[in-house]
Design a protein around this motif. Structure first.
Motif, PDB file in Angstrom:
ATOM      1  N   ARG A  57       0.880  -1.041  -0.059  1.00 15.78           N
ATOM      2  CA  ARG A  57       0.076   0.160  -0.046  1.00 15.78           C
ATOM      3  C   ARG A  57       0.859   1.193  -0.125  1.00 15.78           C
ATOM      4  O   ARG A  57       0.533   2.452  -0.769  1.00 15.78           O
ATOM      5  CB  ARG A  57      -0.926   0.007   1.114  1.00 15.78           C
ATOM      6  CG  ARG A  57      -1.914  -0.952   1.110  1.00 15.78           C
ATOM      7  CD  ARG A  57      -3.130  -0.956   2.299  1.00 15.78           C
ATOM      8  NE  ARG A  57      -4.000  -1.951   2.076  1.00 15.78           N
ATOM      9  CZ  ARG A  57      -4.806  -2.444   3.220  1.00 15.78           C
ATOM     10  NH1 ARG A  57      -4.866  -1.493   4.435  1.00 15.78           N
ATOM     11  NH2 ARG A  57      -5.808  -3.114   3.117  1.00 15.78           N
ATOM     12  N   ILE A  58       2.031   1.211   0.858  1.00 13.77           N
ATOM     13  CA  ILE A  58       2.958   2.208   0.873  1.00 13.77           C
ATOM     14  C   ILE A  58       3.609   2.721  -0.690  1.00 13.77           C
ATOM     15  O   ILE A  58       3.468   3.561  -1.028  1.00 13.77           O
ATOM     16  CB  ILE A  58       3.873   2.161   1.831  1.00 13.77           C
ATOM     17  CG1 ILE A  58       3.386   2.329   3.344  1.00 13.77           C
ATOM     18  CG2 ILE A  58       5.184   3.337   1.790  1.00 13.77           C
ATOM     19  CD1 ILE A  58       4.333   1.721   4.189  1.00 13.77           C
ATOM     20  N   GLU A  59       4.086   1.384  -1.140  1.00 13.98           N
ATOM     21  CA  GLU A  59       4.562   1.637  -2.472  1.00 13.98           C
ATOM     22  C   GLU A  59       3.605   2.103  -3.577  1.00 13.98           C
ATOM     23  O   GLU A  59       3.841   2.942  -4.503  1.00 13.98           O
ATOM     24  CB  GLU A  59       4.999   0.261  -2.972  1.00 13.98           C
ATOM     25  CG  GLU A  59       5.984   0.380  -4.145  1.00 13.98           C
ATOM     26  CD  GLU A  59       6.660  -1.064  -4.397  1.00 13.98           C
ATOM     27  OE1 GLU A  59       6.969  -1.232  -5.681  1.00 13.98           O
ATOM     28  OE2 GLU A  59       6.675  -1.928  -3.506  1.00 13.98           O
ATOM     29  N   LEU A  60       2.289   1.608  -3.488  1.00 18.89           N
ATOM     30  CA  LEU A  60       1.240   2.057  -4.399  1.00 18.89           C
ATOM     31  C   LEU A  60       1.027   3.593  -4.203  1.00 18.89           C
ATOM     32  O   LEU A  60       0.605   4.361  -5.025  1.00 18.89           O
ATOM     33  CB  LEU A  60       0.038   1.133  -4.013  1.00 18.89           C
ATOM     34  CG  LEU A  60      -1.258   1.584  -5.133  1.00 18.89           C
ATOM     35  CD1 LEU A  60      -0.702   1.296  -6.514  1.00 18.89           C
ATOM     36  CD2 LEU A  60      -2.252   0.821  -4.690  1.00 18.89           C
ATOM     37  N   ALA A  61       0.816   4.105  -2.813  1.00 20.68           N
ATOM     38  CA  ALA A  61       0.692   5.353  -2.662  1.00 20.68           C
ATOM     39  C   ALA A  61       1.925   6.372  -3.139  1.00 20.68           C
ATOM     40  O   ALA A  61       1.879   7.391  -3.583  1.00 20.68           O
ATOM     41  CB  ALA A  61       0.511   5.836  -1.244  1.00 20.68           C
ATOM     42  N   ASP A  62       3.022   5.854  -3.071  1.00 24.08           N
ATOM     43  CA  ASP A  62       4.281   6.479  -3.490  1.00 24.08           C
ATOM     44  C   ASP A  62       4.221   6.512  -5.069  1.00 24.08           C
ATOM     45  O   ASP A  62       4.535   7.756  -5.717  1.00 24.08           O
ATOM     46  CB  ASP A  62       5.574   5.939  -3.120  1.00 24.08           C
ATOM     47  CG  ASP A  62       6.769   6.505  -3.469  1.00 24.08           C
ATOM     48  OD1 ASP A  62       6.851   7.811  -3.218  1.00 24.08           O
ATOM     49  OD2 ASP A  62       7.626   5.885  -4.022  1.00 24.08           O
ATOM     50  N   ILE A  67       3.179   9.773 -10.077  1.00 24.54           N
ATOM     51  CA  ILE A  67       2.291  10.039 -11.243  1.00 24.54           C
ATOM     52  C   ILE A  67       1.947  11.352 -11.333  1.00 24.54           C
ATOM     53  O   ILE A  67       2.011  12.475 -12.318  1.00 24.54           O
ATOM     54  CB  ILE A  67       1.339   9.102 -11.554  1.00 24.54           C
ATOM     55  CG1 ILE A  67       1.913   7.668 -11.809  1.00 24.54           C
ATOM     56  CG2 ILE A  67       0.223   9.417 -12.592  1.00 24.54           C
ATOM     57  CD1 ILE A  67       0.864   6.779 -11.695  1.00 24.54           C
ATOM     58  N   LYS A  68       1.500  12.063 -10.099  1.00 22.41           N
ATOM     59  CA  LYS A  68       0.653  13.146 -10.168  1.00 22.41           C
ATOM     60  C   LYS A  68       1.920  14.285 -10.213  1.00 22.41           C
ATOM     61  O   LYS A  68       1.558  15.182 -11.101  1.00 22.41           O
ATOM     62  CB  LYS A  68       0.165  13.557  -8.700  1.00 22.41           C
ATOM     63  CG  LYS A  68      -1.179  12.733  -8.535  1.00 22.41           C
ATOM     64  CD  LYS A  68      -1.756  13.168  -7.158  1.00 22.41           C
ATOM     65  CE  LYS A  68      -2.948  12.493  -6.708  1.00 22.41           C
ATOM     66  NZ  LYS A  68      -3.539  12.501  -5.323  1.00 22.41           N
ATOM     67  N   LYS A  69       2.787  14.160  -9.824  1.00 23.09           N
ATOM     68  CA  LYS A  69       4.149  15.064 -10.074  1.00 23.09           C
ATOM     69  C   LYS A  69       4.515  14.970 -11.291  1.00 23.09           C
ATOM     70  O   LYS A  69       4.785  16.234 -12.095  1.00 23.09           O
ATOM     71  CB  LYS A  69       5.352  14.627  -9.227  1.00 23.09           C
ATOM     72  CG  LYS A  69       5.265  15.094  -7.745  1.00 23.09           C
ATOM     73  CD  LYS A  69       6.529  14.656  -6.943  1.00 23.09           C
ATOM     74  CE  LYS A  69       6.559  14.858  -5.486  1.00 23.09           C
ATOM     75  NZ  LYS A  69       7.612  14.624  -4.745  1.00 23.09           N
ATOM     76  N   LEU A  70       4.492  13.998 -12.087  1.00 24.63           N
ATOM     77  CA  LEU A  70       5.003  14.034 -13.486  1.00 24.63           C
ATOM     78  C   LEU A  70       3.829  14.549 -14.340  1.00 24.63           C
ATOM     79  O   LEU A  70       4.131  15.370 -15.322  1.00 24.63           O
ATOM     80  CB  LEU A  70       4.982  12.391 -13.977  1.00 24.63           C
ATOM     81  CG  LEU A  70       6.451  11.859 -13.395  1.00 24.63           C
ATOM     82  CD1 LEU A  70       6.501  10.247 -13.794  1.00 24.63           C
ATOM     83  CD2 LEU A  70       7.733  12.501 -14.100  1.00 24.63           C
TER      84      LEU A  70
END
Length: 79
Positions: A57-62, A67-70
């Motif tokens: 879950r942590i990796e998915l949130a990261d 993606i949002k930053k890109l």
């Protein structure tokens, strides 16, 4: 008394019995080793199931954050 053919056949039979019993003992040892490895892996997976889900879950949130930053960089918006 005994013919050489009978002596050779008897010695071959004894030798074959010794080799077969040694191989059977080695096979049982190998099976016990594999059974122990499977139990060890099963115990490891049982105790770590909760932490692996949390880590995923942590990796998915990261990844979502990246993606949002890109997307922001692609659209020209500064964060």
């Amino acid at each position: 008394m005994f013919e050489p053919t009978v002596i050779i056949a008897g010695a071959a039979l004894v030798g074959l019995t010794i080799v077969a019993s040694a191989l059977l003992r080695a096979w049982h040892g190998w099976l016990a080793l594999k059974r122990e490895e499977l139990e060890r892996v099963k115990d490891t997976h049982d105790s770590d199931s909760g932490s692996s889900i949390g880590a995923a879950r942590i990796e998915l949130a990261d990844l979502k954050e990246r993606i949002k930053k890109l997307e922001a960089i692609a659209s020209g918006v500064d964060l």
